[in-house]
Design an enzyme around this catalytic site. Structure first.
Site, PDB file in Angstrom:
ATOM      1  N   THR A   1       3.979  -2.771   5.342  1.00  0.00           N
ATOM      2  CA  THR A   1       5.039  -1.941   4.145  1.00  0.00           C
ATOM      3  C   THR A   1       6.446  -1.276   4.708  1.00  0.00           C
ATOM      4  O   THR A   1       7.773  -1.703   4.180  1.00  0.00           O
ATOM      5  CB  THR A   1       5.041  -0.520   3.563  1.00  0.00           C
ATOM      6  OG1 THR A   1       3.727  -0.397   3.649  1.00  0.00           O
ATOM      7  CG2 THR A   1       5.577   0.330   3.122  1.00  0.00           C
TER       8      THR A   1
ATOM      9  N   THR B   1      -0.119  -0.585   7.489  1.00  0.00           N
ATOM     10  CA  THR B   1      -1.035   1.295   7.663  1.00  0.00           C
ATOM     11  C   THR B   1      -2.373   0.258   8.189  1.00  0.00           C
ATOM     12  O   THR B   1      -3.116   1.009   8.226  1.00  0.00           O
ATOM     13  CB  THR B   1      -0.100   2.237   8.021  1.00  0.00           C
ATOM     14  OG1 THR B   1      -0.148   1.817   5.821  1.00  0.00           O
ATOM     15  CG2 THR B   1       1.514   2.122   8.480  1.00  0.00           C
ATOM     16  N   ASP B   2      -2.758   0.231   6.910  1.00  0.00           N
ATOM     17  CA  ASP B   2      -3.965  -0.919   6.383  1.00  0.00           C
ATOM     18  C   ASP B   2      -5.074  -0.835   7.171  1.00  0.00           C
ATOM     19  O   ASP B   2      -5.815   0.512   7.845  1.00  0.00           O
ATOM     20  CB  ASP B   2      -4.036  -1.186   4.887  1.00  0.00           C
ATOM     21  CG  ASP B   2      -3.435  -0.968   4.089  1.00  0.00           C
ATOM     22  OD1 ASP B   2      -3.473   0.134   4.014  1.00  0.00           O
ATOM     23  OD2 ASP B   2      -3.047  -1.509   3.293  1.00  0.00           O
TER      24      ASP B   2
ATOM     25  N   ASP C   1       1.017  -8.718   4.875  1.00  0.00           N
ATOM     26  CA  ASP C   1       0.522  -7.847   3.995  1.00  0.00           C
ATOM     27  C   ASP C   1      -0.408  -7.297   4.972  1.00  0.00           C
ATOM     28  O   ASP C   1      -1.652  -7.900   4.897  1.00  0.00           O
ATOM     29  CB  ASP C   1       0.372  -7.655   2.965  1.00  0.00           C
ATOM     30  CG  ASP C   1      -0.386  -5.872   2.087  1.00  0.00           C
ATOM     31  OD1 ASP C   1      -1.234  -4.905   2.863  1.00  0.00           O
ATOM     32  OD2 ASP C   1      -0.030  -5.365   1.167  1.00  0.00           O
ATOM     33  N   SER C   2      -1.063  -6.049   5.738  1.00  0.00           N
ATOM     34  CA  SER C   2      -1.904  -5.715   6.666  1.00  0.00           C
ATOM     35  C   SER C   2      -3.117  -6.149   6.009  1.00  0.00           C
ATOM     36  O   SER C   2      -4.356  -6.292   7.337  1.00  0.00           O
ATOM     37  CB  SER C   2      -2.006  -4.862   7.725  1.00  0.00           C
ATOM     38  OG  SER C   2      -2.101  -3.832   7.271  1.00  0.00           O
ATOM     39  N   SER C   3      -3.551  -5.667   4.933  1.00  0.00           N
ATOM     40  CA  SER C   3      -5.103  -6.318   4.659  1.00  0.00           C
ATOM     41  C   SER C   3      -5.350  -7.226   4.447  1.00  0.00           C
ATOM     42  O   SER C   3      -6.141  -7.815   3.913  1.00  0.00           O
ATOM     43  CB  SER C   3      -5.027  -6.025   2.792  1.00  0.00           C
ATOM     44  OG  SER C   3      -4.348  -4.820   2.774  1.00  0.00           O
TER      45      SER C   3
ATOM     46  N   THR D   1     -20.873   7.182  13.356  1.00  0.00           N
ATOM     47  CA  THR D   1     -21.434   8.386  12.440  1.00  0.00           C
ATOM     48  C   THR D   1     -20.533   8.320  11.315  1.00  0.00           C
ATOM     49  O   THR D   1     -19.427   7.739  11.588  1.00  0.00           O
ATOM     50  CB  THR D   1     -21.227  10.131  12.621  1.00  0.00           C
ATOM     51  OG1 THR D   1     -21.065  11.220  11.621  1.00  0.00           O
ATOM     52  CG2 THR D   1     -19.837   9.741  13.238  1.00  0.00           C
ATOM     53  N   GLN D   2     -21.059   8.573   9.789  1.00  0.00           N
ATOM     54  CA  GLN D   2     -19.564   8.821   8.861  1.00  0.00           C
ATOM     55  C   GLN D   2     -18.877   9.829   9.006  1.00  0.00           C
ATOM     56  O   GLN D   2     -18.184   9.670   8.357  1.00  0.00           O
ATOM     57  CB  GLN D   2     -20.803   8.730   7.657  1.00  0.00           C
ATOM     58  CG  GLN D   2     -21.640   7.192   7.179  1.00  0.00           C
ATOM     59  CD  GLN D   2     -22.329   7.398   6.294  1.00  0.00           C
ATOM     60  OE1 GLN D   2     -21.909   8.590   5.113  1.00  0.00           O
ATOM     61  NE2 GLN D   2     -23.294   6.695   5.892  1.00  0.00           N
TER      62      GLN D   2
ATOM     63  N   THR E   1      -7.683   6.601  12.976  1.00  0.00           N
ATOM     64  CA  THR E   1      -8.376   6.103  12.203  1.00  0.00           C
ATOM     65  C   THR E   1      -7.357   6.055  11.047  1.00  0.00           C
ATOM     66  O   THR E   1      -6.176   7.269  10.568  1.00  0.00           O
ATOM     67  CB  THR E   1      -9.275   6.844  11.514  1.00  0.00           C
ATOM     68  OG1 THR E   1      -9.551   6.382  10.026  1.00  0.00           O
ATOM     69  CG2 THR E   1      -9.841   8.243  11.280  1.00  0.00           C
TER      70      THR E   1
HETATM   71  N1  ASP Z   1      -0.305  -2.808   2.654  1.00  0.00           N
HETATM   72  C1  ASP Z   1       0.304  -2.728   3.258  1.00  0.00           C
HETATM   73  C2  ASP Z   1      -0.247  -3.090   4.719  1.00  0.00           C
HETATM   74  O1  ASP Z   1      -0.797  -2.209   5.543  1.00  0.00           O
HETATM   75  C3  ASP Z   1       0.145  -0.604   4.097  1.00  0.00           C
HETATM   76  C4  ASP Z   1       1.741  -0.473   5.083  1.00  0.00           C
HETATM   77  O2  ASP Z   1       2.338  -0.572   5.731  1.00  0.00           O
HETATM   78  O3  ASP Z   1       1.611   1.620   4.939  1.00  0.00           O
HETATM   79  O4  ASP Z   1       0.449  -3.847   4.746  1.00  0.00           O
END
Ligand code: ASP
Length: 345
Positions: free
Chosen positions: A17, A93-94, A61-63, A280-281, A169
């Site tokens: 992002t 951040t993901d 996008d880190s996803s 652990t969850q 996390t």
């Molecule tokens: N979808 C974004 C990513 O992880 C979210 C972010 O950067 O905050 O690339």
């Protein structure tokens, strides 16, 4: 801000992002040109550091993260290690907690700061959190005392907190304060001054050459138990083709059903040579399989304790150890040890 031409920092942009703009047609965010980021933060020049940049191609996008990104990051840091005092990695951040964990295991004998950061709002927007995150991350990467960097670890810096990367996390999808380190103290806090928590930071006592471990094995699954999980579901997941290790997300202090069919399934997998690691969850606290009968039953059949490791660090540690060790016994031994401060042991 001080003038310090003696400090060299490499800023690596992987995507996320922080550097995104809205696609005019769809309105959705997608990564854009990195040079624009530095244009958006002219304040960085006032440090007087030698700042160099490297941009990944494609930006992601880190996803969409995959293991090649970690290998590329580790190799890039190794190639540039002697030329820079510190590194800042701009990342979505993901999956930042996974990447910071991965690098902490892949870089051995690290004695320079690798600071991951990103933002919840793009850097070009008025209320962005990206500027402060980037500026502080660069300052932290350059901060030293008597020639010794003050945070020579793989860290995540986000919203005033510097954390050990493999302890983090992402827990909030909306707030600027998106990351936490539930089982380990913050390494530094950025207020009026940067306050380092020296006792929590790892400082190497002997200087060794940086080594990188780039063979990773992705044959790992996460199995989160839930009330009502049945034999078919459990059996299918445990027997996914080529699976070598299972991260078992249990309840509380490491507890799971004690029904015979459940334990038999796990026991069969262990007998086939698969590793089962109990995490652990709960978002904080540790696995202690000696506490309840429901945890003890797992211990008896050979399930290993993940202690207070995060699921993110557990998955990546497993991938790294499976890639790097020749024997399963060696993997098991190292799972029981802290390699980069990821467990309190
Ligand atoms: N979808 C974004 C990513 O992880 C979210 C972010 O950067 O905050 O690339």
């Amino acid at each position: 801000m001080r003038e310090d031409k003696t400090k060299s920092i490499l800023i690596i942009y992987t995507g996320g992002t922080i550097g995104m703009v809205k696609n005019p047609e769809t309105g959705a965010l997608a990564p854009f040109d990195f040079d624009q980021i530095l244009v958006e933060v002219p304040e960085l020049k006032r440090f007087g550091f030698n700042l160099s940049t490297f941009s990944f191609s494609p930006l992601i996008d880190s996803s969409n993260l995959n293991l090649n990104v970690w290998v590329k990051l580790a190799e890039l840091i190794k190639e540039n290690y002697k030329s820079y005092d510190g590194f800042v990695v701009l990342h979505g951040t993901d999956t930042m907690a996974y990447s910071a964990s991965a690098l902490s295991f892949m870089l051995e004998n690290l004695d320079k700061p690798i600071i991951f950061t990103g933002s919840q709002l793009p850097i070009g927007t008025l209320r962005t959190d990206g500027k402060e995150n980037l500026i502080s991350a660069v300052e932290i990467a350059a901060t030293e005392k008597n020639g010794q960097p003050l945070a020579p670890e793989v860290c995540v810096y986000f919203e005033n907190k510097l954390m050990r990367g493999n302890r983090t996390t992402k827990y909030n999808a909306e707030h600027f304060n998106a990351f936490e380190s539930p089982n380990y103290p913050e390494l530094a806090v950025a207020g009026i001054n940067l306050k380092f928590n020296y006792g929590a930071i790892h400082y190497a006592t002997t200087k060794k050459e940086l080594e990188i471990h780039t063979i990773l094995d992705e044959n790992v699954v996460i199995l989160k138990i839930f009330p009502g999980i049945n034999k078919k579901v459990l059996h299918s997941i445990l027997n996914i083709e080529n699976t070598k290790a299972i991260i078992l997300e249990t309840y509380g202090a490491g507890n799971a059903p004690t029904e015979k069919w459940f334990l038999n399934e796990l026991e069969n997998s262990i007998a086939q040579g698969k590793i089962i690691l109990n995490v652990t969850q709960c978002s904080a606290g540790t696995v202690d399989m000696s506490k309840y009968e429901t945890g003890n039953a797992l211990l008896k059949i050979g399930v290993l304790s993940g202690y207070d490791i995060t699921t993110e660090a557990a998955v990546v540690k497993m991938m790294c150890l499976l890639g790097r060790c020749n024997k399963i016994e060696e993997v098991k031994l190292m799972l029981n040890q802290s390699i980069s401060g990821e467990i309190s042991k």
